[in-house]
Design a protein around this motif. Structure first.
Motif, PDB file in Angstrom:
ATOM      1  N   LEU A  10       0.863  -1.178   0.000  1.00 57.35           N
ATOM      2  CA  LEU A  10       0.000   0.000   0.000  1.00 57.35           C
ATOM      3  C   LEU A  10       0.898   1.226   0.000  1.00 57.35           C
ATOM      4  CD1 LEU A  10      -2.006  -1.613   2.757  1.00 57.35           C
ATOM      5  CD2 LEU A  10      -3.218  -0.636   0.837  1.00 57.35           C
ATOM      6  N   TYR A  11       0.800   2.053  -1.025  1.00 58.87           N
ATOM      7  CA  TYR A  11       1.628   3.247  -1.123  1.00 58.87           C
ATOM      8  C   TYR A  11       0.799   4.449  -0.679  1.00 58.87           C
ATOM      9  CZ  TYR A  11       4.777   0.152  -3.545  1.00 58.87           C
ATOM     10  OH  TYR A  11       5.614  -0.895  -3.852  1.00 58.87           O
ATOM     11  N   LEU A  12       0.810   4.698   0.634  1.00 57.26           N
ATOM     12  CA  LEU A  12       0.024   5.765   1.229  1.00 57.26           C
ATOM     13  C   LEU A  12       0.773   7.091   1.133  1.00 57.26           C
ATOM     14  CD1 LEU A  12      -1.210   3.793   4.353  1.00 57.26           C
ATOM     15  CD2 LEU A  12      -2.370   4.114   2.178  1.00 57.26           C
ATOM     16  N   PRO A  13       0.069   8.220   1.341  1.00 56.54           N
ATOM     17  CA  PRO A  13       0.718   9.529   1.192  1.00 56.54           C
ATOM     18  C   PRO A  13       1.976   9.718   2.034  1.00 56.54           C
ATOM     19  CG  PRO A  13      -1.645   9.803   1.337  1.00 56.54           C
ATOM     20  CD  PRO A  13      -1.361   8.339   1.595  1.00 56.54           C
ATOM     21  N   ASP A  14       2.044   9.122   3.227  1.00 60.20           N
ATOM     22  CA  ASP A  14       3.229   9.335   4.064  1.00 60.20           C
ATOM     23  C   ASP A  14       4.221   8.176   4.007  1.00 60.20           C
ATOM     24  OD1 ASP A  14       1.790   7.494   5.480  1.00 60.20           O
ATOM     25  OD2 ASP A  14       2.095   8.439   7.425  1.00 60.20           O
ATOM     26  N   GLY A  15       4.068   7.273   3.041  1.00 59.63           N
ATOM     27  CA  GLY A  15       5.024   6.181   2.888  1.00 59.63           C
ATOM     28  C   GLY A  15       4.325   4.850   2.688  1.00 59.63           C
ATOM     29  N   PRO A  16       5.067   3.867   2.218  1.00 62.37           N
ATOM     30  CA  PRO A  16       4.455   2.561   1.935  1.00 62.37           C
ATOM     31  C   PRO A  16       4.181   1.748   3.196  1.00 62.37           C
ATOM     32  CG  PRO A  16       6.796   2.514   1.438  1.00 62.37           C
ATOM     33  CD  PRO A  16       6.466   3.926   1.828  1.00 62.37           C
ATOM     34  N   ARG A  17       3.164   0.911   3.110  1.00 67.45           N
ATOM     35  CA  ARG A  17       2.844  -0.064   4.143  1.00 67.45           C
ATOM     36  C   ARG A  17       2.819  -1.427   3.477  1.00 67.45           C
ATOM     37  NH1 ARG A  17       2.961   4.294   6.239  1.00 67.45           N
ATOM     38  NH2 ARG A  17       1.797   5.065   7.995  1.00 67.45           N
ATOM     39  N   TYR A  18       3.315  -2.436   4.171  1.00 70.20           N
ATOM     40  CA  TYR A  18       3.404  -3.780   3.609  1.00 70.20           C
ATOM     41  C   TYR A  18       2.696  -4.761   4.536  1.00 70.20           C
ATOM     42  CZ  TYR A  18       7.184  -1.447   1.102  1.00 70.20           C
ATOM     43  OH  TYR A  18       7.918  -0.569   0.349  1.00 70.20           O
ATOM     44  N   ILE A  19       1.804  -5.582   3.963  1.00 70.00           N
ATOM     45  CA  ILE A  19       1.130  -6.614   4.747  1.00 70.00           C
ATOM     46  C   ILE A  19       1.151  -7.929   3.976  1.00 70.00           C
ATOM     47  CG2 ILE A  19      -0.385  -5.050   6.042  1.00 70.00           C
ATOM     48  CD1 ILE A  19      -2.626  -5.735   4.111  1.00 70.00           C
ATOM     49  N   TRP A  20       1.065  -9.027   4.705  1.00 70.16           N
ATOM     50  CA  TRP A  20       0.967 -10.339   4.083  1.00 70.16           C
ATOM     51  C   TRP A  20      -0.166 -11.109   4.743  1.00 70.16           C
ATOM     52  CZ3 TRP A  20       1.975 -15.052   6.602  1.00 70.16           C
ATOM     53  CH2 TRP A  20       2.596 -14.979   7.840  1.00 70.16           C
ATOM     54  N   ASP A  21      -0.760 -12.040   4.007  1.00 73.78           N
ATOM     55  CA  ASP A  21      -1.871 -12.822   4.525  1.00 73.78           C
ATOM     56  C   ASP A  21      -1.354 -13.969   5.358  1.00 73.78           C
ATOM     57  OD1 ASP A  21      -4.399 -13.982   4.952  1.00 73.78           O
ATOM     58  OD2 ASP A  21      -4.104 -15.286   3.227  1.00 73.78           O
ATOM     59  N   GLY A  22      -1.608 -13.914   6.642  1.00 75.69           N
ATOM     60  CA  GLY A  22      -1.187 -14.985   7.528  1.00 75.69           C
ATOM     61  C   GLY A  22      -1.041 -14.493   8.949  1.00 75.69           C
ATOM     62  N   SER A  23      -0.655 -15.396   9.807  1.00 74.20           N
ATOM     63  CA  SER A  23      -0.428 -15.028  11.195  1.00 74.20           C
ATOM     64  C   SER A  23       1.002 -15.404  11.552  1.00 74.20           C
ATOM     65  CB  SER A  23      -1.417 -15.748  12.108  1.00 74.20           C
ATOM     66  OG  SER A  23      -1.278 -17.141  11.968  1.00 74.20           O
ATOM     67  N   GLY A  24       1.480 -14.840  12.593  1.00 75.02           N
ATOM     68  CA  GLY A  24       2.855 -15.091  12.995  1.00 75.02           C
ATOM     69  C   GLY A  24       3.631 -13.799  13.000  1.00 75.02           C
ATOM     70  N   GLY A  25       4.906 -13.923  12.795  1.00 77.87           N
ATOM     71  CA  GLY A  25       5.771 -12.760  12.832  1.00 77.87           C
ATOM     72  C   GLY A  25       5.836 -12.025  11.512  1.00 77.87           C
ATOM     73  N   PRO A  26       6.637 -10.986  11.480  1.00 80.46           N
ATOM     74  CA  PRO A  26       6.800 -10.231  10.238  1.00 80.46           C
ATOM     75  C   PRO A  26       7.540 -11.055   9.186  1.00 80.46           C
ATOM     76  CG  PRO A  26       8.251  -9.385  11.949  1.00 80.46           C
ATOM     77  CD  PRO A  26       7.398 -10.426  12.578  1.00 80.46           C
ATOM     78  N   PHE A  27       7.338 -10.692   7.932  1.00 80.53           N
ATOM     79  CA  PHE A  27       8.008 -11.346   6.811  1.00 80.53           C
ATOM     80  C   PHE A  27       8.887 -10.308   6.128  1.00 80.53           C
ATOM     81  CE2 PHE A  27       7.937 -12.136   2.171  1.00 80.53           C
ATOM     82  CZ  PHE A  27       8.625 -13.329   2.149  1.00 80.53           C
ATOM     83  N   VAL A  28      10.141 -10.648   5.902  1.00 78.00           N
ATOM     84  CA  VAL A  28      11.076  -9.739   5.235  1.00 78.00           C
ATOM     85  C   VAL A  28      11.338 -10.274   3.838  1.00 78.00           C
ATOM     86  CG1 VAL A  28      13.359  -8.690   5.334  1.00 78.00           C
ATOM     87  CG2 VAL A  28      12.135  -9.175   7.455  1.00 78.00           C
ATOM     88  N   ASP A  29      11.053  -9.437   2.823  1.00 78.68           N
ATOM     89  CA  ASP A  29      11.268  -9.893   1.449  1.00 78.68           C
ATOM     90  C   ASP A  29      12.727  -9.695   1.044  1.00 78.68           C
ATOM     91  OD1 ASP A  29      11.524  -7.169   0.913  1.00 78.68           O
ATOM     92  OD2 ASP A  29       9.875  -7.087  -0.508  1.00 78.68           O
ATOM     93  N   ALA A  30      13.062 -10.044  -0.180  1.00 80.71           N
ATOM     94  CA  ALA A  30      14.439  -9.984  -0.667  1.00 80.71           C
ATOM     95  C   ALA A  30      14.976  -8.552  -0.706  1.00 80.71           C
ATOM     96  CB  ALA A  30      14.531 -10.624  -2.042  1.00 80.71           C
ATOM     97  N   ASP A  31      14.077  -7.553  -0.806  1.00 78.92           N
ATOM     98  CA  ASP A  31      14.502  -6.154  -0.831  1.00 78.92           C
ATOM     99  C   ASP A  31      14.623  -5.544   0.558  1.00 78.92           C
ATOM    100  OD1 ASP A  31      14.574  -6.159  -3.627  1.00 78.92           O
ATOM    101  OD2 ASP A  31      12.448  -5.598  -3.768  1.00 78.92           O
ATOM    102  N   GLY A  32      14.303  -6.299   1.601  1.00 79.61           N
ATOM    103  CA  GLY A  32      14.394  -5.803   2.964  1.00 79.61           C
ATOM    104  C   GLY A  32      13.123  -5.142   3.473  1.00 79.61           C
ATOM    105  N   ASN A  33      12.032  -5.178   2.680  1.00 81.96           N
ATOM    106  CA  ASN A  33      10.761  -4.619   3.139  1.00 81.96           C
ATOM    107  C   ASN A  33      10.152  -5.551   4.185  1.00 81.96           C
ATOM    108  OD1 ASN A  33      10.909  -2.480   1.249  1.00 81.96           O
ATOM    109  ND2 ASN A  33      10.113  -3.839  -0.339  1.00 81.96           N
ATOM    110  N   ILE A  34       9.640  -4.966   5.257  1.00 77.24           N
ATOM    111  CA  ILE A  34       9.061  -5.752   6.341  1.00 77.24           C
ATOM    112  C   ILE A  34       7.545  -5.751   6.200  1.00 77.24           C
ATOM    113  CG2 ILE A  34       8.800  -5.963   8.835  1.00 77.24           C
ATOM    114  CD1 ILE A  34      11.524  -4.521   9.081  1.00 77.24           C
ATOM    115  N   TYR A  35       6.983  -6.941   6.018  1.00 78.75           N
ATOM    116  CA  TYR A  35       5.540  -7.123   5.865  1.00 78.75           C
ATOM    117  C   TYR A  35       4.939  -7.540   7.192  1.00 78.75           C
ATOM    118  CZ  TYR A  35       6.012  -6.882   0.798  1.00 78.75           C
ATOM    119  OH  TYR A  35       6.256  -6.458  -0.485  1.00 78.75           O
ATOM    120  N   ARG A  36       3.869  -6.853   7.605  1.00 83.82           N
ATOM    121  CA  ARG A  36       3.159  -7.207   8.826  1.00 83.82           C
ATOM    122  C   ARG A  36       2.124  -8.287   8.503  1.00 83.82           C
ATOM    123  NH1 ARG A  36       1.417  -1.609  11.746  1.00 83.82           N
ATOM    124  NH2 ARG A  36       3.452  -1.107  12.612  1.00 83.82           N
ATOM    125  N   PRO A  37       1.889  -9.199   9.425  1.00 86.18           N
ATOM    126  CA  PRO A  37       0.865 -10.225   9.170  1.00 86.18           C
ATOM    127  C   PRO A  37      -0.539  -9.642   9.317  1.00 86.18           C
ATOM    128  CG  PRO A  37       1.790 -10.521  11.345  1.00 86.18           C
ATOM    129  CD  PRO A  37       2.573  -9.414  10.696  1.00 86.18           C
TER     130      PRO A  37
END
Length: 188
Positions: A10-37
Motif C-alpha cells: 500500500l503506497y500511502l501519502p506518508d510512505g508505503p505499508r506492507y502486509i501479508w496474509d497470515g499469522s505469525g511474525g513479520p516477513f522480510v522480502d528480498a529487498d528488505g521490506n518488512i511485511y506485517r501479518p
C-alpha cells in the motif's frame, strides 16, 4: 515443501505499508521490506483469486482480527490524511522449504484504493476491528459512480488518457452496429 505467500503493498501519502496474509511474525522480502501479518477473510481470498484470474476489476479485501487500537488508528489516518487514490499492488511470493523468498515476487493485481471502512466488533471481554478496503483498477473507469455507462465522447477521452499510444477507442461506435448483425451457427 515450497509455498506461496500473498503480499500487499500500500503506497500511502506518508510512505508505503506492507502486509501479508497470515499469522505469525513479520516477513522480510528480498529487498528488505518488512511485511506485517494480517488475516484476510475467506471472501477476500476469493476476490484475490478472481482478480488474479482476470475475472474482477474491483478487489475487496477485509482484514480481520485487528485489535481495536490499530483499527482506530487506521480510521483516524484515513480521516486525517485520506487513503483514497493511493496505489495498491498485490504480489505472490514463492517460498522455499525454510519460508525464505525464492526469486522475485510476481505482481498479480495493481490498482488504487477507492474506499476504506473500519468496523469494531465486541467478543466476550475483548473487541476487534475489521478493516475493508476496496481497490479498483483502470477498467473501473468505464462506468461512472452512479453505475451508468460512459458516453462515446467520455469513453474516448478516458481511453486516450489511460493508453495514449493506442489508436482511438471506437468501442462505442461499433456496438450499435452489432444490432443489425445475425449470428449464424454452423451445422455439423
Amino acid at each position: 515443501m515450497a509455498s506461496l505467500r500473498i503480499l500487499c503493498d500500500l503506497y500511502l501519502p506518508d510512505g508505503p505499508r506492507y502486509i501479508w496474509d497470515g499469522s505469525g511474525g513479520p516477513f522480510v522480502d528480498a529487498d528488505g521490506n518488512i511485511y506485517r501479518p494480517a488475516q484476510f477473510t475467506e471472501d477476500a481470498l476469493q476476490s484475490i483469486e478472481a482478480a488474479i484470474n482476470g475475472e474482477a476489476f474491483t478487489l475487496t479485501l477485509s482484514l480481520i482480527g485487528i485489535d481495536t487500537a490499530a483499527g482506530d488508528e487506521i480510521w483516524e489516518y484515513d480521516d486525517d490524511v485520506g487513503v483514497v487514490g493511493s496505489e495498491f499492488v498485490l504480489k505472490l511470493q514463492e517460498l522455499d522449504d525454510f519460508d525464505q523468498p525464492v526469486g522475485e515476487p510476481e505482481i498479480k493485481f495493481t490498482g488504487t484504493i477507492d474506499n476504506l471502512d473500519a468496523t469494531d466488533q465486541a467478543q466476550d471481554e475483548a473487541s476487534t476491528s475489521t478493516v475493508t478496503i476496496d481497490i479498483v483498477n483502470s477498467f473501473t473507469l468505464r462506468t461512472t459512480t452512479s453505475g451508468s455507462v460512459l458516453s462515446d465522447v467520455d469513453q474516448r477521452a478516458r481511453s486516450a488518457i489511460l493508453n495514449p499510444s493506442a489508436p482511438p477507442d471506437r468501442f462505442c461506435e461499433r456496438v450499435p452496429g452489432l444490432r443489425d448483425k445475425t449470428v449464424a451457427w454452423p451445422s455439423w
